[in-house]
Enzyme design. Structure first.
Site, PDB file in Angstrom:
ATOM      1  N   CYS A 131      -4.103  -6.020   6.564  1.00 11.99           N
ATOM      2  CA  CYS A 131      -4.420  -4.851   6.620  1.00 11.99           C
ATOM      3  C   CYS A 131      -3.455  -3.901   7.720  1.00 11.99           C
ATOM      4  CB  CYS A 131      -5.666  -4.468   6.597  1.00 11.99           C
ATOM      5  SG  CYS A 131      -6.278  -2.817   6.478  1.00 11.99           S
ATOM      6  N   GLU A 135      -1.363  -1.482   0.693  1.00  5.21           N
ATOM      7  CA  GLU A 135      -0.598  -2.561   0.614  1.00  5.21           C
ATOM      8  C   GLU A 135       0.752  -2.636  -0.202  1.00  5.21           C
ATOM      9  OE1 GLU A 135      -0.431  -5.244   2.409  1.00  5.21           O
ATOM     10  OE2 GLU A 135      -2.666  -5.721   3.026  1.00  5.21           O
TER      11      GLU A 135
END
Length: 224
Positions: free
Chosen positions: A2, A105
């Protein structure tokens, strides 16, 4: 991993959602493009109550001599964190929640990596499981944190092979409770968490630059 996320809520919404008994969050500002190295909103339990404040994203272990190590420690793999010196002690008693409303992402495509904004379907605000530490060297003193990650679930694996651990609402207080816990027990707690349904959409490459922090970061790509 992340490496970018968003938090667009105002202070009142955050304080209400997470049942915080404080009037304001010092120096808090919403952001469309939160990046490593920035000060980010986290919640800890100080032994008396939950408190929200800012920590620098990128863990600097208390034994480190160079704060630049933090840029290599924005995430911690939950599968092995209980075995790592940098994280083992923190799992015992320095757990935090890192507040967000989506994360980005990058999906590999024939035309390169396409950024995707990922959200929880049934609620706006949520918390990543995190760890924090206090670092001091000479006259410098910093409070820093890292986000715990795991192998991607069936939904996210189509985008990326890793994802942050999102705490279910009913497990948030249990995660940050001030009691000391064995690292192995904390790992089992993380492995037992139920997952929530997610949703996502493609956004523009504009978000790739951490210098960009405005509404364009979350604008969906629309077909002509």
């Amino acid at each position: 991993m992340c490496g970018r996320y968003t938090l667009l809520a105002d202070e009142l919404e955050i304080l209400t959602t997470f049942d915080l008994d404080q009037e304001a969050i010092e120096n808090y500002e919403p952001s469309y493009n939160i990046a490593p190295g920035q000060r980010i909103l986290a919640i800890i339990h100080d032994g008396k109550q939950k408190r929200a404040g800012l920590l620098r994203w990128g863990l600097i272990p208390r034994w480190a001599k160079d704060e630049r190590i933090g840029y290599k420690m924005i995430n911690a793999r939950s599968e092995t964190a209980h075995q790592k010196p940098s994280f083992k002690q923190l799992l015992m008693q320095k757990r935090c929640m890192i507040i967000a409303d989506s994360f980005y992402e990058w999906k590999k495509t024939e035309n390169g990596k396409q950024p995707q904004r990922i959200q929880i379907k049934d609620r706006k605000l949520f918390a990543f499981a995190g760890l924090w530490d206090k670092w001091g060297y000479g006259d410098d003193e910093l409070f820093t944190c890292t986000i715990l990650t795991k192998a991607a679930n069936k939904y996210v694996e189509a985008i990326h092979h890793r994802m942050p651990i999102i705490l279910p609402v009913e497990k948030e207080d249990a995660w940050i409770k001030p009691t000391k816990q064995k690292p192995e027990d904390t790992q089992r707690f993380l492995q037992s968490l139920q997952e929530e349904a997610l949703k996502s959409y493609a956004v523009q490459q504009y978000v790739n630059s951490a210098k960009h922090n405005d509404e364009q970061c979350i604008q969906p790509i629309t077909s002509a």
